[in-house]
Design an enzyme around this catalytic site. Structure first.
Site, short mmCIF file in Angstrom:
data_model
loop_
_atom_site.label_atom_id
_atom_site.label_comp_id
_atom_site.label_asym_id
_atom_site.label_seq_id
_atom_site.Cartn_x
_atom_site.Cartn_y
_atom_site.Cartn_z
N ASP A 96 89.42 -69.71 45.20
CA ASP A 96 90.20 -70.68 45.97
C ASP A 96 90.93 -71.68 45.10
O ASP A 96 90.70 -71.76 43.88
CB ASP A 96 89.29 -71.41 46.97
CG ASP A 96 87.90 -71.71 46.40
OD1 ASP A 96 87.78 -71.79 45.17
OD2 ASP A 96 86.95 -71.87 47.17
N ASN A 115 77.52 -76.88 54.07
CA ASN A 115 77.67 -76.38 55.45
C ASN A 115 77.66 -74.85 55.51
O ASN A 115 78.00 -74.26 56.53
CB ASN A 115 78.96 -76.93 56.06
CG ASN A 115 80.20 -76.52 55.24
OD1 ASN A 115 80.10 -75.75 54.30
ND2 ASN A 115 81.35 -77.04 55.63
N HIS A 175 79.61 -72.85 53.68
CA HIS A 175 80.88 -72.17 53.35
C HIS A 175 80.73 -71.36 52.06
O HIS A 175 79.95 -71.71 51.18
CB HIS A 175 82.07 -73.13 53.30
CG HIS A 175 82.15 -74.05 52.13
ND1 HIS A 175 82.74 -75.28 52.17
CD2 HIS A 175 81.74 -73.91 50.84
CE1 HIS A 175 82.70 -75.85 50.99
NE2 HIS A 175 82.09 -75.05 50.16
N GLU A 220 85.36 -72.11 55.91
CA GLU A 220 84.60 -73.17 56.56
C GLU A 220 84.03 -72.71 57.91
O GLU A 220 84.62 -71.84 58.57
CB GLU A 220 85.52 -74.38 56.79
CG GLU A 220 86.07 -75.00 55.51
CD GLU A 220 85.07 -75.92 54.82
OE1 GLU A 220 83.87 -75.58 54.75
OE2 GLU A 220 85.48 -76.98 54.32
C1 F6R Z 1 84.43 -73.16 44.82
C2 F6R Z 1 83.91 -72.60 46.06
C3 F6R Z 1 82.95 -73.36 46.91
C4 F6R Z 1 81.78 -73.93 46.12
C5 F6R Z 1 80.89 -74.75 47.02
C6 F6R Z 1 79.75 -75.39 46.25
O1 F6R Z 1 85.31 -72.25 44.20
O2 F6R Z 1 84.28 -71.52 46.38
O3 F6R Z 1 82.47 -72.51 47.91
O4 F6R Z 1 81.06 -72.88 45.54
O5 F6R Z 1 81.63 -75.76 47.64
O6 F6R Z 1 80.26 -76.35 45.37
P1 F6R Z 1 79.33 -77.01 44.26
O7 F6R Z 1 78.93 -75.93 43.34
O8 F6R Z 1 80.19 -78.05 43.60
O9 F6R Z 1 78.16 -77.60 45.01
#
Ligand code: F6R
Length: 253
Positions: free
Chosen positions: A67, A136, A138, A143
């Site tokens: 992303d 959450n 994701h 989301e």
């Molecule tokens: C980032 C992504 C998100 C993160 C998730 C956890 O490329 O795809 O799904 O893996 O938001 O983020 P952290 O590791 O910062 O807790």
């Protein structure tokens, strides 16, 4: 689904790095799916170390990131382009043309989603996808919602995600509200998936993932349908799991 419960963040990162290394040794032109955020930082540090020790060669490896924030140019320190070069690509011998990250500043964002999807089809399937998980549930920036688009698409980030990610920005107002993300179908086409989670803040998302029930309200539950997923979590991220969830999975060392 296999679940590996390890001591701490460092152990999670080391075990994940071993899996990535094994993949590259088995297939030097492997296609890797990569994530950003705090979770994979330790994994990337191990991979850089392995490269410097001469244990792995990235010269033929191809990567696809999950992303990118809409509106942030590649040189913005909080863009996922910047993150990937700063924390991994600048320190290994990967070829620039083998790195793929969606552009958050493309003039036509819908077209950019289609282009990314096409590239994934042409160069994929992904051999090994690395995932983190949001508080959450994701994965990528898919989301929780009533329904979720399955291909690479534009998303509006939820309040949970904006709050979780504000730590990287000067103020919450600066956190982009939209992103481009690989869709769940694109993620599910990967031959093998590893999902990493560390810390108490992820414990609930991990428990919801492992309840055994598929729901778009917890996007990570789609992984229940994949035949080759390994979840590597530290003790804190595993702290809310009960026997009920653990009977749904294969615990591995
Ligand atoms: C980032 C992504 C998100 C993160 C998730 C956890 O490329 O795809 O799904 O893996 O938001 O983020 P952290 O590791 O910062 O807790």
């Amino acid at each position: 689904m296999r679940v590996m419960i390890v001591r701490d963040y460092d152990e999670m990162s080391r075990r994940a790095a071993e899996i990535v290394k094994e993949q590259i040794l088995k297939k030097p032109d492997a296609v890797l799916g990569l994530a950003t955020g705090s979770t994979p930082l330790g994994l990337y540090r191990y991979l850089i170390q392995m490269y410097k020790n001469g244990e792995i060669d990235f010269s033929r490896v191809i990567t696809f990131n999950l992303d990118e924030y809409i509106g942030l140019p590649p040189e913005h320190p909080q863009s996922y382009h910047y993150f990937m070069f700063e924390n991994l690509f600048n320190h290994i011998n990967i070829k620039r043309e083998n790195v793929h990250i969606p552009s958050g500043i493309a003039e036509n964002l819908e077209e950019e989603c289609k282009r990314y999807e096409r590239e994934l089809k042409e160069k994929g399937p992904i051999d090994l996808q690395v995932l983190g998980i949001g508080v959450n549930g994701h994965i990528g920036f898919n989301e929780p919602d009533e329904s979720i688009e399955t291909k690479t698409h534009i998303v509006t980030l939820t309040e949970d995600t904006i709050n979780a990610n504000k730590r990287f920005f000067k103020s919450i107002e600066e956190v982009p509200r939209r992103a481009i993300t690989m869709g769940l179908a694109s993620i599910m086409r990967a031959k093998k998936i590893i999902l990493l989670a560390s810390g108490k803040s992820k414990a609930n998302a991990i428990r919801e993932t492992l309840k055994g029930k598929l729901t778009t309200k917890v996007p990570s539950t789609v992984l229940l349908l994949h035949s080759n997923v390994t979840i590597i979590i530290d003790k804190e991220a595993a702290s809310l799991l009960t026997d009920k969830e653990l009977t749904n999975v294969e615990l591995i060392d």
